[in-house]
Design an enzyme around this catalytic site. Structure first.
Site, PDB file in Angstrom:
ATOM      1  N   HIS A  32       4.759 -16.636   5.287  1.00 32.23           N
ATOM      2  CA  HIS A  32       6.480 -16.313   5.028  1.00 32.23           C
ATOM      3  C   HIS A  32       6.701 -16.529   3.558  1.00 32.23           C
ATOM      4  O   HIS A  32       5.621 -17.612   2.243  1.00 32.23           O
ATOM      5  CB  HIS A  32       7.296 -17.626   5.651  1.00 32.23           C
ATOM      6  CG  HIS A  32       8.480 -17.442   5.109  1.00 32.23           C
ATOM      7  ND1 HIS A  32       9.118 -18.819   4.547  1.00 32.23           N
ATOM      8  CD2 HIS A  32       9.695 -16.950   5.762  1.00 32.23           C
ATOM      9  CE1 HIS A  32      10.807 -18.092   5.287  1.00 32.23           C
ATOM     10  NE2 HIS A  32      10.990 -17.070   5.220  1.00 32.23           N
TER      11      HIS A  32
ATOM     12  N   ASP B 236      -1.087 -10.382  -4.467  1.00 32.69           N
ATOM     13  CA  ASP B 236       0.170  -9.666  -4.745  1.00 32.69           C
ATOM     14  C   ASP B 236      -0.147  -7.906  -5.899  1.00 32.69           C
ATOM     15  O   ASP B 236       1.354  -8.564  -6.255  1.00 32.69           O
ATOM     16  CB  ASP B 236       0.991 -10.766  -5.195  1.00 32.69           C
ATOM     17  CG  ASP B 236       1.937 -10.655  -5.658  1.00 32.69           C
ATOM     18  OD1 ASP B 236       2.674  -9.921  -4.169  1.00 32.69           O
ATOM     19  OD2 ASP B 236       3.432 -10.936  -6.100  1.00 32.69           O
TER      20      ASP B 236
ATOM     21  N   LEU C  47       1.108  -1.259  -0.330  1.00 33.38           N
ATOM     22  CA  LEU C  47      -0.165  -0.051  -0.023  1.00 33.38           C
ATOM     23  C   LEU C  47       0.674   1.480   0.147  1.00 33.38           C
ATOM     24  O   LEU C  47       0.213   1.873  -0.654  1.00 33.38           O
ATOM     25  CB  LEU C  47      -1.431   0.045   1.072  1.00 33.38           C
ATOM     26  CG  LEU C  47      -2.033  -1.545   1.106  1.00 33.38           C
ATOM     27  CD1 LEU C  47      -2.880  -1.324   2.077  1.00 33.38           C
ATOM     28  CD2 LEU C  47      -2.363  -1.682   0.217  1.00 33.38           C
TER      29      LEU C  47
END
Length: 428
Positions: free
Chosen positions: A184, A310, A69
Site C-alpha cells: 500500500h 520506483d 513497465l
C-alpha cells in the site's frame, strides 16, 4: 524448445551472499539454470564458458519490487522490452510490475497478458502486481483469489491510497484468507496534495507542500487494521521518521509488516530540487536531509526491508512544464545499484546489507527462490565493479523516457554481466 545455455564458470570473484551476509573469494559454476557449485570449484564441464571476474563482485541479481513497465496502455512511456533491457543493464534480474496500467491489472486476462508479453519480449523475469481494488478506484475489492491464481505476486493500487478504512479492512481480510501480500502507498490524498515536501524550502520556491503527517496518518491507520485482521502488509515507500517509529512499534509487536524505500529518498533530499528541477518531482516528495539520514540508518539496522527503484518513466511533454504542473515520477531501474553504492562508499551501509535490501529480502517477502548464493538456487546473478566510475548520460540509458534524477551525476558501480536462469542477458 530453445537449447539450454552452456555452463558458466566464474573465477576470481568476490562472492557476496546477502542472505547470510558473507563475503568470500572464489568461483561459481552455473549449469542447467542453477548454481551448481561455488567457493573452491573443483571441476566444470568441458563445454563451460570460463569468465575471469578479476576480483569483481558476484552476487544474486537484484529484485525491484516497484517498477512501471508501460504495458498495457502506456507504451509511449515504456514497454516491457525497453524496461527489461534497462533492468538487465542495471543488474536487476526480476521486475515486479505495478498495476497502474491502462486498463489496470484488475482482471486475470490482464495478468496473463503481462506474463505473455514478458515471456515474448522481456530479458529478465517480470512478475505482475495486481490491483487491490477494481480500476484502482479504492471502492470495490478486486478478485484477489482469481488474480493470484493467474500469477499476481502481490496486490496494490500503485501510487493511490485506499481512502476508505472499511474497504481497506475488507481488502486486508480477503488477502489474509489467500495468504496474499498487500502493498500500500500510505499517503492521505487530501492532506498530501502538495507538490513537494512542506517546509521552508517549499515556501521559498512558492510551491504547495505535503506534510510528512500525510504519510504517517495513513500508515498508522493501516497498521491498526493489520493488527485487527492479521494480514501481511508492506508499506510501499516510507520517507519520514514518523513512519519509521510506527513501523518499529508494529514490528516489535509482532505484526506481519514490512516496508520499502525508494533509492531516490535514500540518496537525495529536497534541496536537490534546486531551481525547480521537475525530474525530482516525486510522489512521495523528497524530504529534508535529516529525514534522509534517518532512512539510511533505518536501512542499515534492518528496520527498512527493501529498496525499490520506483521506476516511473514520463515523457518530455509531461516534465517540461512548470514544477507545479509537471507529472510526478523518475526512471531509476538502471541506476538503482550505482546510486545505492553511494551509501556503501560513504560508510553508511555495508555492501551485503545494501544487496540484501535489493535481492534476498524482496525474495523472502514475495516467496521467491532467488536472492541467494547457494547450491541449487536459481542462477540469477550480477557481476559488477563497485568502484568503477561513470557519468550518468540520459541518452545512453535504455528506458524510453530519460527523466532521471541523476542526470550528469558521477556514480560508481558498473555492471559488466547480468545472468538470468543461467543465461547472460547483459554483458558490457
Amino acid at each position: 524448445m530453445p537449447p539450454s545455455p552452456p555452463p558458466l564458470l566464474f573465477l576470481n570473484a568476490r562472492l557476496v551472499d546477502p542472505g547470510s551476509g558473507s563475503e568470500t573469494r572464489g568461483g561459481l559454476l552455473v549449469a542447467d539454470g542453477v548454481i551448481a557449485d561455488l567457493g573452491q570449484v573443483s571441476s566444470a564441464p568441458d563445454e563451460s564458458r570460463v569468465i575471469d571476474c578479476g576480483g569483481d563482485v558476484l552476487a544474486p541479481g537484484l529484485i525491484d519490487m516497484q517498477a512501471f513497465l508501460g504495458e498495457p496502455g502506456a507504451e509511449h512511456r515504456e514497454t516491457i522490452a525497453s524496461a527489461t533491457l534497462a533492468a538487465a543493464a542495471g543488474g536487476v534480474t526480476t521486475l515486479v510490475a505495478t498495476s497502474a496500467t491502462f486498463p489496470a491489472v484488475d482482471d486475470p486476462a490482464v495478468v496473463d497478458f503481462v506474463l505473455r508479453r514478458a515471456r515474448d519480449t522481456g530479458r529478465v523475469r517480470v512478475l505482475p502486481m495486481a490491483a487491490l481494488t477494481k480500476g484502482r478506484e479504492g471502492k470495490e475489492i478486486a478478485e484477489l483469489g482469481l488474480l493470484q491464481q493467474a500469477g499476481a505476486v502481490a496486490f496494490s493500487d500503485g501510487a493511490r491510497s485506499v481512502r476508505n478504512a472499511l474497504v481497506m479492512r475488507r481488502a486486508l481480510t480477503y488477502a489474509r484468507d489467500f495468504g496474499a501480500l498487500v502493498v500500500h502507498f500510505a499517503q492521505d490524498p487530501d492532506l498530501g496534495a502538495g507538490v513537494m515536501n512542506e517546509g521552508d524550502f517549499a515556501h521559498r520556491l512558492g510551491l504547495s507542500g505535503a506534510p510528512r503527517e500525510a504519510e504517517a496518518i495513513m500508515l498508522d491507520r493501516d497498521l491498526r487494521l493489520v493488527a485487527l485482521t492479521g494480514a501481511r502488509y508492506h508499506a510501499a515507500i516510507v520517507t519520514t521518521t514518523l513512519s519509521l517509529d510506527a513501523l518499529r512499534a508494529a514490528k516489535d509487536a509482532g505484526l506481519p509488516v514490512t516496508c520499502g524505500v525508494s533509492i531516490n529518498h535514500l540518496t537525495l533530499n529536497e534541496n536537490d530540487i534546486g531551481d525547480y528541477r521537475t525530474f525530482l518531482k516525486l510522489r512521495p516528495p523528497l524530504r529534508q536531509e535529516d529525514e534522509r539520514k534517518a532512512l539510511v540508518e533505518a536501512l542499515s539496522e534492518g528496520l527498512i526491508d527493501v529498496i525499490v527503484s520506483d521506476h516511473d518513466p514520463q515523457d518530455v511533454e509531461t516534465k517540461r512544464l512548470p514544477f507545479a504542473e509537471a507529472e510526478y515520477g523518475a526512471i531509476g531501474v538502471e541506476t538503482m545499484l550505482a546510486a545505492g553504492l553511494r551509501l556503501v562508499h560513504s560508510g553508511d551501509v555495508t555492501l551485503p546489507r545494501l544487496l540484501a535490501a535489493m535481492s534476498s529480502r524482496p525474495a523472502e517477502i514475495l516467496g521467491l527462490p532467488q536472492g541467494r548464493l547457494e547450491k541449487g538456487a536459481p542462477a540469477d546473478l550480477i557481476r559488477f565493479d563497485p568502484d568503477a566510475p561513470f557519468v550518468v548520460d540520459p541518452a545512453k540509458l535504455h528506458s524510453r523516457c530519460k527523466n532521471t534524477p541523476f542526470d550528469g551525476a558521477l556514480l560508481q558501480g558498473v555492471v559488466s554481466a547480468t545472468v538470468v536462469a543461467g543465461e547472460i542477458v547483459h554483458e558490457a
